[in-house]
Enzyme design. Structure first.
Site, PDB file in Angstrom:
ATOM      1  CB  CYS A 335      -1.042   0.054   1.246  1.00 50.04           C
ATOM      2  SG  CYS A 335      -2.419   1.161   0.948  1.00 50.04           S
ATOM      3  N   GLY A 336       1.055   1.981   0.902  1.00 48.37           N
ATOM      4  CA  GLY A 336       1.738   3.157   1.166  1.00 48.37           C
ATOM      5  C   GLY A 336       3.337   2.848   0.843  1.00 48.37           C
TER       6      GLY A 336
END
EC number: 6.3.5.11
Length: 463
Positions: A335-336
């Site tokens: 994700c990030g």
């Protein structure tokens, strides 16, 4: 086995679960208790508050991502050297994966752990009607032991007393305390929910003040009595996720952890550590180089969009990570972390910040949540964590969008229905040594995830 435990559940989201769970955990710690804190569901932010309040890592309990035995093993794993367990619920008590299929609800986890429940009711816009809510929650599933009620957002002591008397009269359930409405007791939020504890600030002072407030209006002795009267725990499952004796380290894995990257399931880190990885933490925001003698890199989720300028400006770290990827070092990014590996991040103001460029395309922040929910996926191509054909369960929650680059996909989505057949995740690098995905994986779904990461990291660098 008897072990004091309690579940703090809400009638809905925004009932005050994190506020009261964190304050109660801190109050118990101030009394000398060693609290094992848990959070139901896939959330990363709330566990940070419980970790801060208990001064001990908080574990996620998720009965959709994990099997009953795996979830129970995580629970027992977290009890080591503790004397009481506090479990914060998710959403409303009975809210789970869907209305038609069990899994993921606080009620199910309370039932699996044979744990009594304290129900939180936000009474800011009601009085005697609170009794009907409690009565309905009690009657919906008689297997759930709602042993007490805490009232949140009371307008005054008189308001609390009106609600208390009605609940005890009509729902025959003891009310064991309350919190008055107070804007100073509200945890600050942002687009993904509450602010993270990794962002610093005065959160420790906030939680300690909250504990003092809770001591004055909530009967903690009664809560301890309820916790101690919990029935025996279910049988401890045979070890599967964690070895009975932790393995000696065979490799080092660098884990990104700072204001930008802080989303990790504690069980993932513990499984890596217990199966033979020495974890070395580093900051992509502040450090200029990676820890020495590492065999792999783990970059979790978080808020890289908030720290995009700082991440972009740290060219020495970007160069170091790019070289590690080119050298064939295994890198897992979620994700990030995926956003950090892309060419750039475009923030909410349409400003672009250059990132690593390992993954073609720009991560663009959207004006609304792009995707959210539990996800089941099949591994489409062998990667550093899993073999083709393996089925995995995880959770997706992101505001950014990355156009699908022409790279080898990692997974094919099997669930939810609207995403069936879509590709998810990317395998990149000259030796396919980099795996990046929006899918947050709990390694408890398959212990081979941790073992495979260790094995391939060991092949790159042994200690």
């Amino acid at each position: 086995m008897n072990f004091p435990r309690i579940v703090i559940a809400g009638v809905s989201s925004s009932s005050g679960k994190t506020t009261i769970s964190s304050g109660l955990t801190a109050a118990l710690a101030q009394r000398g208790h060693k609290v094992a804190a848990y959070k139901c569901g896939p959330d990363y932010i709330d566990p940070g508050y419980l970790t801060l309040a208990s001064n001990n890592p908080c574990h996620n309990l998720d009965s959709w991502m994990l099997s009953k035995d795996a979830m129970t093993e995580v629970f027992f794993h977290g009890l080591k050297n503790r004397d009481i367990a506090l479990v914060e619920g998710v959403m409303g008590l009975y809210d789970g994966y869907s209305g038609e299929r069990p899994g993921g609800s606080t009620a199910e986890i309370a039932r699996l752990l044979s744990a009594p429940v304290i129900l939180l009711v936000n009474i800011s816009h009601m009085a005697e009607s609170a009794a009907a809510i409690v009565l309905g929650y009690k009657n919906l599933d008689p297997r759930i032991n709602i042993a007490g009620v805490i009232l949140n957002q009371a307008g005054s002591t008189r308001h609390y007393e009106i609600c208390r008397k009605a609940i005890e009269k009509y729902a025959s359930t003891p009310v064991i305390g309350y919190l008055l409405r107070n804007k100073d007791l509200v945890i600050p939020e942002r687009h993904l929910g509450l602010k993270t504890t990794s962002e610093g600030g005065e959160l420790e002072t906030f939680i300690q003040n909250l504990a003092t407030r809770i001591e004055s209006t909530i009967d903690i002795d009664r809560i301890l009595e309820i916790a101690r009267n919990a029935p025996p725990l279910p049988e401890k499952p045979l070890p599967c996720l964690f070895p009975e004796t932790p393995a000696c380290p065979v490799t080092r894995i660098a884990v990104a952890k700072d204001e930008a990257f802080s989303f990790y399931y504690q069980a993932n880190l513990d499984m890596l550590s217990d199966w033979g990885a020495e974890l070395c933490y580093f900051s992509p925001v502040h450090d200029t180089c990676l820890p020495p003698d590492i065999g792999g890199i783990y970059i979790g989720g978080g808020f890289p969009e908030i720290m995009a300028a700082e991440l972009s400006a740290n060219q020495p770290m970007k160069d170091t990570l790019t070289k590690a990827a080119a050298d064939g070092m295994p890198i897992y990014a979620e994700c990030g972390g995926l956003m950090y590996l892309s060419e750039a991040i475009e923030d909410f103001d349409s400003t672009k910040y250059l990132m690593l460029g390992l993954l073609p395309g720009i991560s663009v922040m959207q004006k609304k949540l792009h995707r959210l929910g539990y996800t089941r996926a099949a591994v489409q191509n062998d990667n550093i964590l899993s073999a083709k054909g393996t089925e995995l369960r995880g959770h997706i929650f992101h505001w950014s969008k990355l156009p699908s680059p022409q790279t080898k996909p990692a997974y094919t989505l099997l669930e939810p229905a609207e995403f069936v057949g879509q590709n998810e995740g990317f395998i990149i690098g000259g030796s396919t040594n980099v795996l990046a995905s929006y899918l947050h994986l709990h390694f408890g779904t398959n212990p081979d995830l941790a073992k495979n990461f260790i094995r391939i990291s060991k092949d790159f660098c042994t200690i």
